[in-house]
Design a protein around this motif. Sequence first.
Motif, PDB file in Angstrom:
ATOM      1  N   ARG A 107     -20.302 -33.631  29.869  1.00 52.06           N
ATOM      2  CA  ARG A 107     -21.219 -32.404  30.261  1.00 52.06           C
ATOM      3  C   ARG A 107     -19.854 -31.666  30.547  1.00 52.06           C
ATOM      4  NH1 ARG A 107     -24.861 -35.159  29.303  1.00 52.06           N
ATOM      5  NH2 ARG A 107     -26.155 -36.378  30.663  1.00 52.06           N
ATOM      6  N   PHE A 108     -20.500 -30.193  30.763  1.00 49.91           N
ATOM      7  CA  PHE A 108     -19.780 -29.400  31.616  1.00 49.91           C
ATOM      8  C   PHE A 108     -20.006 -28.799  32.732  1.00 49.91           C
ATOM      9  CE2 PHE A 108     -19.227 -29.895  26.726  1.00 49.91           C
ATOM     10  CZ  PHE A 108     -17.874 -29.617  26.447  1.00 49.91           C
ATOM     11  N   MET A 109     -18.914 -28.988  33.677  1.00 50.65           N
ATOM     12  CA  MET A 109     -19.535 -28.952  35.532  1.00 50.65           C
ATOM     13  C   MET A 109     -18.271 -27.168  34.822  1.00 50.65           C
ATOM     14  SD  MET A 109     -21.539 -30.792  36.202  1.00 50.65           S
ATOM     15  CE  MET A 109     -22.160 -30.597  34.613  1.00 50.65           C
ATOM     16  N   GLU A 110     -18.829 -26.366  35.473  1.00 52.97           N
ATOM     17  CA  GLU A 110     -17.788 -25.044  35.709  1.00 52.97           C
ATOM     18  C   GLU A 110     -17.467 -24.789  36.683  1.00 52.97           C
ATOM     19  OE1 GLU A 110     -19.946 -21.718  33.269  1.00 52.97           O
ATOM     20  OE2 GLU A 110     -20.446 -23.135  31.098  1.00 52.97           O
ATOM     21  N   SER A 111     -17.699 -25.797  38.009  1.00 47.04           N
ATOM     22  CA  SER A 111     -17.704 -24.933  39.547  1.00 47.04           C
ATOM     23  C   SER A 111     -17.523 -26.218  40.030  1.00 47.04           C
ATOM     24  CB  SER A 111     -18.042 -24.027  39.870  1.00 47.04           C
ATOM     25  OG  SER A 111     -19.396 -24.529  40.755  1.00 47.04           O
ATOM     26  N   ARG A 112     -16.935 -26.416  41.284  1.00 47.87           N
ATOM     27  CA  ARG A 112     -17.201 -27.982  42.114  1.00 47.87           C
ATOM     28  C   ARG A 112     -18.462 -27.210  42.908  1.00 47.87           C
ATOM     29  NH1 ARG A 112     -12.693 -28.186  46.084  1.00 47.87           N
ATOM     30  NH2 ARG A 112     -11.475 -29.265  44.255  1.00 47.87           N
ATOM     31  N   ALA A 113     -19.253 -26.299  42.678  1.00 45.09           N
ATOM     32  CA  ALA A 113     -20.376 -25.834  43.769  1.00 45.09           C
ATOM     33  C   ALA A 113     -21.723 -26.910  42.373  1.00 45.09           C
ATOM     34  CB  ALA A 113     -20.304 -24.201  43.117  1.00 45.09           C
ATOM     35  N   GLU A 114     -21.133 -26.400  40.990  1.00 38.39           N
ATOM     36  CA  GLU A 114     -22.114 -26.881  40.540  1.00 38.39           C
ATOM     37  C   GLU A 114     -22.294 -28.900  40.899  1.00 38.39           C
ATOM     38  OE1 GLU A 114     -23.095 -26.861  35.832  1.00 38.39           O
ATOM     39  OE2 GLU A 114     -21.333 -25.872  36.341  1.00 38.39           O
ATOM     40  N   ILE A 115     -21.417 -29.491  40.291  1.00 37.88           N
ATOM     41  CA  ILE A 115     -20.939 -30.527  40.980  1.00 37.88           C
ATOM     42  C   ILE A 115     -21.283 -30.861  41.821  1.00 37.88           C
ATOM     43  CG2 ILE A 115     -19.685 -32.241  41.047  1.00 37.88           C
ATOM     44  CD1 ILE A 115     -17.247 -30.690  39.096  1.00 37.88           C
ATOM     45  N   ALA A 116     -21.890 -30.372  43.125  1.00 38.33           N
ATOM     46  CA  ALA A 116     -21.619 -30.552  43.830  1.00 38.33           C
ATOM     47  C   ALA A 116     -23.565 -31.068  44.078  1.00 38.33           C
ATOM     48  CB  ALA A 116     -21.843 -29.818  45.366  1.00 38.33           C
ATOM     49  N   LEU A 132      -6.208 -40.529  42.056  1.00 36.26           N
ATOM     50  CA  LEU A 132      -6.079 -41.738  40.963  1.00 36.26           C
ATOM     51  C   LEU A 132      -6.644 -42.385  41.597  1.00 36.26           C
ATOM     52  CD1 LEU A 132      -3.486 -40.473  38.979  1.00 36.26           C
ATOM     53  CD2 LEU A 132      -5.414 -40.300  38.427  1.00 36.26           C
ATOM     54  N   ALA A 133      -6.297 -43.487  43.180  1.00 39.22           N
ATOM     55  CA  ALA A 133      -6.041 -44.912  43.762  1.00 39.22           C
ATOM     56  C   ALA A 133      -7.846 -44.956  43.663  1.00 39.22           C
ATOM     57  CB  ALA A 133      -5.094 -44.461  44.696  1.00 39.22           C
ATOM     58  N   LEU A 134      -8.265 -43.562  44.151  1.00 38.86           N
ATOM     59  CA  LEU A 134      -9.868 -43.221  44.726  1.00 38.86           C
ATOM     60  C   LEU A 134     -10.800 -43.648  43.291  1.00 38.86           C
ATOM     61  CD1 LEU A 134     -12.423 -42.696  46.738  1.00 38.86           C
ATOM     62  CD2 LEU A 134     -11.480 -40.418  46.372  1.00 38.86           C
ATOM     63  N   LEU A 135     -10.203 -42.983  42.353  1.00 31.37           N
ATOM     64  CA  LEU A 135     -11.028 -43.122  40.829  1.00 31.37           C
ATOM     65  C   LEU A 135     -10.729 -44.715  40.862  1.00 31.37           C
ATOM     66  CD1 LEU A 135     -10.483 -39.700  39.083  1.00 31.37           C
ATOM     67  CD2 LEU A 135     -12.523 -40.790  41.031  1.00 31.37           C
ATOM     68  N   ASP A 136      -9.704 -44.887  41.035  1.00 34.34           N
ATOM     69  CA  ASP A 136      -9.422 -46.207  40.182  1.00 34.34           C
ATOM     70  C   ASP A 136      -9.889 -47.319  40.529  1.00 34.34           C
ATOM     71  OD1 ASP A 136      -8.277 -47.928  37.726  1.00 34.34           O
ATOM     72  OD2 ASP A 136      -7.083 -48.237  39.231  1.00 34.34           O
ATOM     73  N   GLY A 137     -11.001 -48.285  39.294  1.00 32.25           N
ATOM     74  CA  GLY A 137     -11.723 -49.228  40.629  1.00 32.25           C
ATOM     75  C   GLY A 137     -12.961 -49.308  40.410  1.00 32.25           C
ATOM     76  N   MET A 138     -13.512 -47.708  40.489  1.00 35.67           N
ATOM     77  CA  MET A 138     -14.700 -47.545  41.159  1.00 35.67           C
ATOM     78  C   MET A 138     -15.844 -47.580  40.362  1.00 35.67           C
ATOM     79  SD  MET A 138     -16.228 -43.522  41.606  1.00 35.67           S
ATOM     80  CE  MET A 138     -15.061 -43.373  42.723  1.00 35.67           C
ATOM     81  N   VAL A 156     -12.224 -33.691  47.283  1.00 37.44           N
ATOM     82  CA  VAL A 156     -10.515 -34.893  47.394  1.00 37.44           C
ATOM     83  C   VAL A 156      -9.908 -34.236  46.462  1.00 37.44           C
ATOM     84  CG1 VAL A 156     -11.084 -36.256  49.841  1.00 37.44           C
ATOM     85  CG2 VAL A 156     -11.377 -36.933  47.028  1.00 37.44           C
ATOM     86  N   SER A 157     -10.823 -33.907  45.414  1.00 38.99           N
ATOM     87  CA  SER A 157     -10.657 -33.876  44.221  1.00 38.99           C
ATOM     88  C   SER A 157      -9.537 -32.136  44.011  1.00 38.99           C
ATOM     89  CB  SER A 157     -11.366 -33.233  43.104  1.00 38.99           C
ATOM     90  OG  SER A 157     -10.763 -32.941  41.888  1.00 38.99           O
ATOM     91  N   PRO A 158      -8.451 -31.993  43.640  1.00 42.17           N
ATOM     92  CA  PRO A 158      -7.424 -30.021  42.886  1.00 42.17           C
ATOM     93  C   PRO A 158      -8.416 -29.939  42.122  1.00 42.17           C
ATOM     94  CG  PRO A 158      -6.368 -32.464  42.413  1.00 42.17           C
ATOM     95  CD  PRO A 158      -7.643 -33.158  43.240  1.00 42.17           C
ATOM     96  N   LYS A 159      -9.445 -30.111  41.993  1.00 40.75           N
ATOM     97  CA  LYS A 159      -9.895 -29.544  40.464  1.00 40.75           C
ATOM     98  C   LYS A 159     -11.340 -28.806  40.937  1.00 40.75           C
ATOM     99  CE  LYS A 159      -5.773 -30.944  38.208  1.00 40.75           C
ATOM    100  NZ  LYS A 159      -5.022 -30.219  38.857  1.00 40.75           N
ATOM    101  N   GLY A 201      -5.572 -30.569  34.626  1.00 43.77           N
ATOM    102  CA  GLY A 201      -5.763 -31.776  34.517  1.00 43.77           C
ATOM    103  C   GLY A 201      -6.502 -32.982  33.299  1.00 43.77           C
ATOM    104  N   LEU A 202      -5.876 -33.975  33.660  1.00 42.05           N
ATOM    105  CA  LEU A 202      -6.339 -34.650  32.788  1.00 42.05           C
ATOM    106  C   LEU A 202      -6.279 -36.868  33.124  1.00 42.05           C
ATOM    107  CD1 LEU A 202      -7.132 -35.540  29.691  1.00 42.05           C
ATOM    108  CD2 LEU A 202      -4.200 -35.834  29.080  1.00 42.05           C
ATOM    109  N   VAL A 203      -7.265 -36.934  32.657  1.00 37.73           N
ATOM    110  CA  VAL A 203      -7.975 -38.434  33.279  1.00 37.73           C
ATOM    111  C   VAL A 203      -8.393 -39.187  32.409  1.00 37.73           C
ATOM    112  CG1 VAL A 203      -8.328 -40.154  35.186  1.00 37.73           C
ATOM    113  CG2 VAL A 203      -7.944 -37.821  35.593  1.00 37.73           C
TER     114      VAL A 203
END
Length: 754
Positions: free
Chosen positions: A282-291, A258-264, A303-306, A234-236
């Motif tokens: 910032r390096f987030m190694e899992s979704r749990a760490e991000i949360a 991407l529509a959710l991110l664009d304009g945020m 909703v992120s697929p990553k 993935g790349l944005v």
Amino acid sequence: MSRTEQPESPFSGAPVVAGEDLWRGGARGSEALALLLPLATTCLAGLGALVHRHDRAAGRLRLVAASGLARAGAAEWADLPDDRDAAPALALRRGGFVFVVGDSLGTGAVGTAAVPLTGAEGAVGVLSVLTTGHGEPDEAQRSLLNVLAGWTAARLGGGPDTWPGAEQDTSPGPEPHASPGPEPHASPGAEPVTGPERSVPMGELTAALAEAVTSHDVVEAVAQFVLPPFGADGLVFQTLEGGRLRVVGSAGYPQDFLALLDGMPLADHAPIRDVLGTRTPRFMESRAEIARRYPTMRRVNEVSPKQAVAFLPMIASGRAIGLCVVSFSEPRSFSDEERALLTALSGLVGQSLERARLYDLEHDRARELQRGLLPRTLPRLPAASAAARYLPAGRGEEVGGDWYDLIPLSADRVAMVIGDVMGHGIAEAATMGRLRTAVRTLADLEMPPDELFSRLNDLVSDLGEDFYATCLYAVFDPVARTCTYSLAGHPPPVVVHPDGTVHSPDVAPDPPLGAAQPPFETHELQLPDESLLVLCTDGLVESAARDTDQGLAQLRQILPRATAETACFEATDEDGDIRCLEELCDSVVSALLPDHEQTTDDAGLLIVHARCTAAHDVACLDLPDDPRAAGVARQYIREQLGAWGLGDLVLSTELLVSELIGNVVRHAKGPIRLRLLRSRSLTCEVYDGSLTTPRIRHAGHTDEGGRGLQLVAAMSRRWGARYLQDGKCIWTEQDLPPAADCEGNRSRGSATSR
């Protein structure tokens, strides 16, 4: 694992060469240098790299690490006075990038590039790379070198216990040892550095980023050369515009996300706010760490697929322009080597994206300029339908000097013009705009092609000696069924007859405008009803593989098949006619310019479907050259308009023609002739043998005359005069009554579809 058993470095480039005496000190500093040296060498496609530590007290630069160098080669720079005219000392004193030409260490290098390692209290050391390429490193290479130097300085921190070999400051300086083989050497006591499964091809990546023109090109380069070695999918790219995040490129993400991110708003995206605020990845190694770290990002996280994400700041021109987000579908950890490489790459990508965004901005402005200078839509005229294409050069600003136009004239006649200002760019586009405006103004004066070119030639000549333009200007008369045209250095028209035969007149064009000397030649074609006129610029038919004559021959070969496939002569209504012409334009362009992205010249194409006027829609009468002419004309008008079903226009037409004939009798001379033309409007023409110009007078309150042309102007939709070789024609146009207009269109539509 022994040193000789260490896995091959994930970086392209020479192996690290360092003796154990160089690596005494903090493991953190040793690891940083082990990552830095091969990457810096590869970045500049160099022979090797060196790192010096600055000993301020002694005023010297101490060599602490090197790669790709033999002991004898590095010995000369093992201990440098900081006032010496060598690349490391110059970079230290100047506080920035320097490049010194020459093989300073006898290694076969072309030059040495050096940048200071800057800490909190100033320069703490210098990174140098021995280069082999021609000339100085380019902007992208210098940018990456600065990013690597900044990352290394931050890792070393400038403290004596973090620098390898720091305790040896009082010695004359250590000597690096040459590696006996291709295996890299690790620092004693440090864990081997593990990296991506495959090395990042730095040479290919920097080359691709250097050639990247648009933001899309940058995204493609990173997706191709960076994501696979890390196993990322993935790349944005996001930039900050007016306090909001804008997605400027992506790979591996669905559009709804991407529509959710664009304009945020930046304030609503905590990770990016932190990264841009601190300019620290910032390096987030899992979704749990991000949360856990960013609970306000719950919706985006869900909703992120990553699963794992690297948020990397992009720095350009000393400011944070946005973020590069590299992501993974599965949770994963990031090694020090991966973090270092991704951080360094984000700086390189930031510079490339900033340059690409500037191009995108200029590109959009150029396209808007081009759209403003060319007709947005071509008019749909009783005697002509048309479609056109403008294709800018495949490489460049996408704006140039080619133009086309379709101009309605009186009596359903049509002016067609296509031209090409020599050159390509904003200046040529501006010149083109001036010429197009001039052509429309001169065409409104009903000038014949040769006289119009004489005036236009003067305009181009006044622009300067370096301005030239080729042009074709043609006037189609649907009543006479002729096309009169002049050429100024331009390819001739190509005519496609309704039976599919193709004809192109073999005429010699006059020189281009700006280089020609009037008079210009006038040429005439007889056109069958329903013919196609194909006009083009040389960019469509000329290329590196063929000259203009060969291109025109190929165009003539293409047209019969293309017109048959697009059914251009079978359309039963105006919309269908336009649609067929559009398809024909696409067919011609794809056949002549299959690889438009590689072209170096603009190309213009104008295809006109010419429809002649049916004989029953034209009525002519020669009038006596005396006062009886008005009465004879009024009688003829009553009879002819009655036959056409235009009885509602009899009174107004009688009044208009009476005024025009009265002017001829009083102020001009015969012979006098009346012509009526039924089309989408009713045209009345009065011909005489005088070249005097009619003009509206400002009659006073007590004047008994002088209001005739004011009356003509008030009762007509438009009126005017055109000049002939032996006289002039005064014409008026009136709108048809709605019922008559519909009936006339049905009649002409059935004739057109024959």
